[in-house]
Motif scaffolding. Structure first.
Motif, PDB file in Angstrom:
ATOM      1  N   THR A 154       1.323  -9.316   3.360  1.00 38.17           N
ATOM      2  CA  THR A 154       2.546  -9.653   2.626  1.00 38.17           C
ATOM      3  C   THR A 154       3.517  -8.482   2.508  1.00 38.17           C
ATOM      4  O   THR A 154       4.591  -8.638   1.944  1.00 38.17           O
ATOM      5  N   VAL A 155       3.159  -7.311   3.027  1.00 37.10           N
ATOM      6  CA  VAL A 155       4.017  -6.126   2.924  1.00 37.10           C
ATOM      7  C   VAL A 155       4.203  -5.527   4.320  1.00 37.10           C
ATOM      8  O   VAL A 155       3.225  -5.283   5.014  1.00 37.10           O
ATOM      9  N   SER A 156       5.460  -5.313   4.710  1.00 36.03           N
ATOM     10  CA  SER A 156       5.706  -4.713   6.023  1.00 36.03           C
ATOM     11  C   SER A 156       6.120  -3.255   5.924  1.00 36.03           C
ATOM     12  O   SER A 156       5.982  -2.507   6.886  1.00 36.03           O
ATOM     13  N   ALA A 157       6.634  -2.837   4.770  1.00 40.41           N
ATOM     14  CA  ALA A 157       7.058  -1.446   4.599  1.00 40.41           C
ATOM     15  C   ALA A 157       7.380  -1.189   3.139  1.00 40.41           C
ATOM     16  O   ALA A 157       7.599  -2.113   2.364  1.00 40.41           O
ATOM     17  N   THR A 196      10.539  11.260  -3.751  1.00 32.79           N
ATOM     18  CA  THR A 196      10.012  12.293  -4.631  1.00 32.79           C
ATOM     19  C   THR A 196      11.066  13.382  -4.744  1.00 32.79           C
ATOM     20  O   THR A 196      12.087  13.357  -4.056  1.00 32.79           O
ATOM     21  N   ARG A 197      10.802  14.340  -5.576  1.00 27.97           N
ATOM     22  CA  ARG A 197      11.781  15.414  -5.793  1.00 27.97           C
ATOM     23  C   ARG A 197      12.048  16.206  -4.511  1.00 27.97           C
ATOM     24  O   ARG A 197      13.190  16.567  -4.219  1.00 27.97           O
ATOM     25  N   ASP A 198      11.009  16.460  -3.713  1.00 28.29           N
ATOM     26  CA  ASP A 198      11.144  17.337  -2.554  1.00 28.29           C
ATOM     27  C   ASP A 198      11.232  16.618  -1.219  1.00 28.29           C
ATOM     28  O   ASP A 198      11.677  17.204  -0.232  1.00 28.29           O
ATOM     29  N   ARG A 199      10.784  15.368  -1.152  1.00 28.16           N
ATOM     30  CA  ARG A 199      10.712  14.667   0.125  1.00 28.16           C
ATOM     31  C   ARG A 199      10.719  13.172  -0.140  1.00 28.16           C
ATOM     32  O   ARG A 199      10.221  12.716  -1.152  1.00 28.16           O
ATOM     33  N   ASP A 200      11.283  12.415   0.808  1.00 29.43           N
ATOM     34  CA  ASP A 200      11.225  10.959   0.750  1.00 29.43           C
ATOM     35  C   ASP A 200      10.222  10.479   1.791  1.00 29.43           C
ATOM     36  O   ASP A 200      10.010  11.141   2.812  1.00 29.43           O
ATOM     37  N   TYR A 201       9.640   9.308   1.524  1.00 26.43           N
ATOM     38  CA  TYR A 201       8.650   8.744   2.429  1.00 26.43           C
ATOM     39  C   TYR A 201       8.997   7.295   2.740  1.00 26.43           C
ATOM     40  O   TYR A 201       9.439   6.557   1.860  1.00 26.43           O
ATOM     41  N   ILE A 202       8.765   6.924   3.971  1.00 27.45           N
ATOM     42  CA  ILE A 202       8.844   5.528   4.384  1.00 27.45           C
ATOM     43  C   ILE A 202       7.511   5.213   5.050  1.00 27.45           C
ATOM     44  O   ILE A 202       7.090   5.919   5.971  1.00 27.45           O
ATOM     45  N   ALA A 203       6.855   4.165   4.572  1.00 33.98           N
ATOM     46  CA  ALA A 203       5.603   3.712   5.172  1.00 33.98           C
ATOM     47  C   ALA A 203       5.845   2.347   5.798  1.00 33.98           C
ATOM     48  O   ALA A 203       6.445   1.469   5.171  1.00 33.98           O
ATOM     49  N   VAL A 204       5.434   2.187   7.055  1.00 34.70           N
ATOM     50  CA  VAL A 204       5.571   0.913   7.759  1.00 34.70           C
ATOM     51  C   VAL A 204       4.199   0.471   8.250  1.00 34.70           C
ATOM     52  O   VAL A 204       3.306   1.294   8.468  1.00 34.70           O
ATOM     53  N   ASP A 205       4.060  -0.833   8.420  1.00 39.65           N
ATOM     54  CA  ASP A 205       2.792  -1.387   8.877  1.00 39.65           C
ATOM     55  C   ASP A 205       2.560  -0.995  10.333  1.00 39.65           C
ATOM     56  O   ASP A 205       3.346  -1.331  11.211  1.00 39.65           O
ATOM     57  N   ARG A 206       1.479  -0.303  10.581  1.00 39.83           N
ATOM     58  CA  ARG A 206       1.227   0.183  11.933  1.00 39.83           C
ATOM     59  C   ARG A 206       0.855  -0.921  12.897  1.00 39.83           C
ATOM     60  O   ARG A 206       0.866  -0.726  14.105  1.00 39.83           O
ATOM     61  N   HIS A 207       0.571  -2.114  12.391  1.00 33.37           N
ATOM     62  CA  HIS A 207       0.212  -3.233  13.256  1.00 33.37           C
ATOM     63  C   HIS A 207       1.425  -4.080  13.638  1.00 33.37           C
ATOM     64  O   HIS A 207       1.295  -4.978  14.472  1.00 33.37           O
ATOM     65  N   ASP A 208       2.574  -3.817  13.040  1.00 31.85           N
ATOM     66  CA  ASP A 208       3.785  -4.556  13.398  1.00 31.85           C
ATOM     67  C   ASP A 208       4.269  -4.134  14.787  1.00 31.85           C
ATOM     68  O   ASP A 208       3.984  -3.027  15.248  1.00 31.85           O
TER      69      ASP A 208
END
Length: 144
Positions: free
Chosen positions: A23-26, A31-43
């Motif tokens: 149900t979640v693709s990304a 954060t204060r020092d860095r931004d993160y993007i997580a994506v589904d590695r199976h997409d």
């Protein structure tokens, strides 16, 4: 595009591919020092790119239009998975965050529009015309 948004925000953005529930693709996390993007590695690759650009849209637009978390309903992200993915964050806030999917809020519609247009432009710029040129203004008709 990731580098451009990172420069605009004044901090690096890390894009990581991880296992996600169906149900979640990304998701994105600032954060204060860095931004993160997580994506589904199976997409598929195109879905990963679309998800990445969608999350970049959140970094650009979330401060301008406050998203509204829909009332009621269940989060597509279980509490257990929220703890595994983001152990340093409040589990209730993380699961509530994932309830703002399905483009029910103005900010979700805005960032999905941004992602759709940006992805369309990236594809158009990769595809040469009949003469072999990749035009910056392929969306404009002659004389405009």
């Amino acid at each position: 595009m990731v580098e451009h948004v990172a420069e605009r925000r004044g901090k690096p953005i890390a894009v990581v591919c991880i296992d996600m529930p169906d149900t979640v693709s990304a998701f994105s996390l600032a954060t204060r020092d860095r931004d993160y993007i997580a994506v589904d590695r199976h997409d598929a690759e195109l879905s990963q790119v679309n998800s990445t650009v969608h999350e970049l849209g959140h970094f650009l637009y979330d401060g301008r239009n406050e998203g509204v978390v829909p009332a009621g309903g269940a989060s597509p992200l279980s509490r257990e998975l929220a703890v595994r993915l983001t152990p340093a964050l409040n589990v209730d806030e993380v699961t509530a965050f994932f309830m703002r999917s399905h483009y029910e809020s103005p900010v979700e519609r805005a960032v999905e529009t941004f992602a759709t247009v940006a992805l369309d432009r990236m594809i158009a710029l990769r595809t040469p015309d009949k003469h072999g040129f990749r035009l910056t203004f392929t969306h404009r008709s002659t004389g405009v």
